[in-house]
Design a protein around this motif. Sequence first.
Motif, PDB file in Angstrom:
ATOM      1  N   ALA A 249      -1.968   4.961  16.818  1.00 14.60           N
ATOM      2  CA  ALA A 249      -2.620   5.936  15.935  1.00 14.60           C
ATOM      3  C   ALA A 249      -3.467   5.182  14.913  1.00 14.60           C
ATOM      4  O   ALA A 249      -3.060   4.127  14.436  1.00 14.60           O
ATOM      5  N   ASP A 250      -4.627   5.724  14.600  1.00 22.92           N
ATOM      6  CA  ASP A 250      -5.472   5.075  13.600  1.00 22.92           C
ATOM      7  C   ASP A 250      -5.124   5.619  12.216  1.00 22.92           C
ATOM      8  O   ASP A 250      -5.572   6.703  11.838  1.00 22.92           O
ATOM      9  N   VAL A 251      -4.318   4.868  11.487  1.00 26.76           N
ATOM     10  CA  VAL A 251      -3.838   5.384  10.199  1.00 26.76           C
ATOM     11  C   VAL A 251      -4.989   5.610   9.212  1.00 26.76           C
ATOM     12  O   VAL A 251      -4.872   6.434   8.309  1.00 26.76           O
ATOM     13  N   LYS A 252      -6.080   4.884   9.399  1.00 22.14           N
ATOM     14  CA  LYS A 252      -7.207   5.020   8.473  1.00 22.14           C
ATOM     15  C   LYS A 252      -7.662   6.490   8.384  1.00 22.14           C
ATOM     16  O   LYS A 252      -8.037   6.978   7.317  1.00 22.14           O
TER      17      LYS A 252
ATOM     18  N   GLU B 224      -7.183  -3.997   6.588  1.00 25.77           N
ATOM     19  CA  GLU B 224      -7.799  -3.883   7.912  1.00 25.77           C
ATOM     20  C   GLU B 224      -6.855  -4.441   9.000  1.00 25.77           C
ATOM     21  O   GLU B 224      -6.690  -3.839  10.069  1.00 25.77           O
ATOM     22  N   ASN B 225      -6.210  -5.571   8.713  1.00 25.73           N
ATOM     23  CA  ASN B 225      -5.295  -6.159   9.702  1.00 25.73           C
ATOM     24  C   ASN B 225      -4.053  -5.296   9.925  1.00 25.73           C
ATOM     25  O   ASN B 225      -3.530  -5.210  11.036  1.00 25.73           O
ATOM     26  N   ILE B 226      -3.590  -4.649   8.865  1.00 27.72           N
ATOM     27  CA  ILE B 226      -2.440  -3.743   8.999  1.00 27.72           C
ATOM     28  C   ILE B 226      -2.836  -2.550   9.869  1.00 27.72           C
ATOM     29  O   ILE B 226      -2.116  -2.123  10.768  1.00 27.72           O
ATOM     30  N   ARG B 227      -4.028  -2.039   9.599  1.00 28.96           N
ATOM     31  CA  ARG B 227      -4.513  -0.890  10.376  1.00 28.96           C
ATOM     32  C   ARG B 227      -4.571  -1.245  11.867  1.00 28.96           C
ATOM     33  O   ARG B 227      -4.094  -0.497  12.715  1.00 28.96           O
TER      34      ARG B 227
ATOM     35  N   PHE C 110       0.872  -1.172   0.000  1.00 27.55           N
ATOM     36  CA  PHE C 110       0.000   0.000   0.000  1.00 27.55           C
ATOM     37  C   PHE C 110       0.909   1.222   0.000  1.00 27.55           C
ATOM     38  O   PHE C 110       1.801   1.333   0.844  1.00 27.55           O
ATOM     39  N   TYR C 111       0.701   2.106  -0.941  1.00 29.79           N
ATOM     40  CA  TYR C 111       1.435   3.376  -0.962  1.00 29.79           C
ATOM     41  C   TYR C 111       0.468   4.405  -0.398  1.00 29.79           C
ATOM     42  O   TYR C 111      -0.495   4.779  -1.074  1.00 29.79           O
ATOM     43  N   TRP C 112       0.724   4.804   0.843  1.00 27.29           N
ATOM     44  CA  TRP C 112      -0.205   5.705   1.518  1.00 27.29           C
ATOM     45  C   TRP C 112       0.416   7.083   1.719  1.00 27.29           C
ATOM     46  O   TRP C 112       1.535   7.200   2.243  1.00 27.29           O
ATOM     47  N   GLY C 113      -0.346   8.104   1.356  1.00 26.44           N
ATOM     48  CA  GLY C 113       0.011   9.457   1.769  1.00 26.44           C
ATOM     49  C   GLY C 113      -0.571   9.644   3.154  1.00 26.44           C
ATOM     50  O   GLY C 113      -1.755   9.371   3.368  1.00 26.44           O
TER      51      GLY C 113
END
Length: 488
Positions: free
Chosen positions: A407-410, A395-398, A311-314
């Motif tokens: 911290a909730d990255v979502k 979801e499991n990574i979160r 996952f490439y997340w900003g």
Amino acid sequence: TKKALIIGAGIAGIATAIRLAVKWYEVEVFEVNSYPGGKLTSIQKDGYRFDAGPSLFTMPQYVDELFTLTGKNPRDYFNYQKLEVVCQYFYEDGTQLTAYADEQKLANEIAAKTGEAAEAMQKFAANSKRIYQITNHVFLERSLHQIKTYLRFNTLKSILRLLQIDAMRTMHKANQNFFKDSRMVQYFDRYATYNGSNPYSAPATLNVIPHLEQHYGAWFPEGGMQAITDSLVKLAESVGVKFHYNSPVEEIVIEDKRTKGIKIKDAFLPADVVVSNMDVWFTYQKLLSKYPALQPKKILQQERSSSALIFYWGIKKLFKQLDLHNIFFSADYEAEFNHIWQEKNISDDPTIYLNISSKYKPDDAPAGHENWFVMINVPNNTGQDWDKLIDEARENIRKKLFRILGADVKQLITSESILDPRSIESKTSSYQGSLYGNSSNTQFAAFLRHANRSARIKNLYFCGGSVHPGGGIPLALLSAKIVGEWVK
Ligand code: FAD
């Protein structure tokens, strides 16, 4: 002048092009994508830049060597800085361990955090170094497929010491012997994943990998990993190599067991030498399908390495406790590898590798933001329901990051792109989306990689992570070196 045609502008294809140009070949590279680099490329999205594939740069001397070979100063093209902190490790039990590049500092940190004695680290490091000294001559820097290799004095010496390379037990068993603390066993078992293998079945010979990282260091290229591709393409062009993008090669033309050239858009291009940087499996399946009798069946049937889901997340927040490389370990490592290798699915507690290049290159993310490359090891592609697996993994990574970072990255994600085994396969023609060609899960794996030239077809050579000596940037560059030595 003689003509060499190269199929694929992956890092090994570019390196081979440079080596052959230096040998006065007229070299042309044909690449199906609109860009060079294959797996070593980048993604720009929503104000973020991500290195798309490799993120850990080791053994930079193999890149430098290409510049010096052409009489150029590598520093005029390409710079990199040494990482003083190689990685931050986070365990589910709350342990946080900083992997310093300095051996003494690392041993102190490990003793303080896990109670594992410095002597255990020293013994492990000495063993790792010994394996390197033995295997380097036989497996890495030479072709295994040429009688001369076996006649070299150093090779002979190495073969006599083969028993010392620890091939008869698994990496995990060896690490259990070296370390009492299960966190340290897990720490060193992870190095099996550097070539997509399973520490519970791969030979302990793979304990050579930590030596490469610890002794030769981990580096950050100025400009990010993409700079490796860019600087080598520039170098190749400066020695006359011509690149053709959007140019899928369709066939390697053989006559009387000799390579005559390639076919592209139905045009025939003659050549004295053809080098395939395309995954060896697809080279035979797609480009040599007319010649089934010439296929090395046993070699092509080997188990492939694992793949990855990224996952490439900003992320709209800065995390002070994180570094360039970060690992969040699973609580049960063996169960995680059983999911990858036996059940061919993904554990609900996967080990997460998080790379944040904006820590070293702030313009990779907007101010106050970070560019997160979040990767987990997953099985290679055998037709799983990836869309479902990806949703579950996200979801499991979160949940895992919430447990460890609080911290909730979502809530923090402002941009998302995804790479999975299917897209790795389609974007780089890597069979089953494997990252590193064949796995190294048996003692014989090193001998069952395809050679850097065809034994059956004259003037056909192979380079890249799917052939000898293996995957990863350093080994892919060594494959180019062997081809360069072989082509006369
Ligand atoms: P590739 O990069 O696979 O290039 C092959 C090229 O051939 C591609 O450009 C493809 O488009 C082209 N091609 C295929 N078929 C044709 C055709 N018919 N005609 C024309 N062109 C064709 N290594 C590390 O050292 N450190 C890391 O941290 C690391 N992490 C990784 C993470 C990920 C997600 C991935 C995917 C890989 C990682 N690796 C890492 C491995 C490393 O990226 C590879 O081993 C290396 O880049 C392989 O280079 P290559 O030259 O063999 O091939």
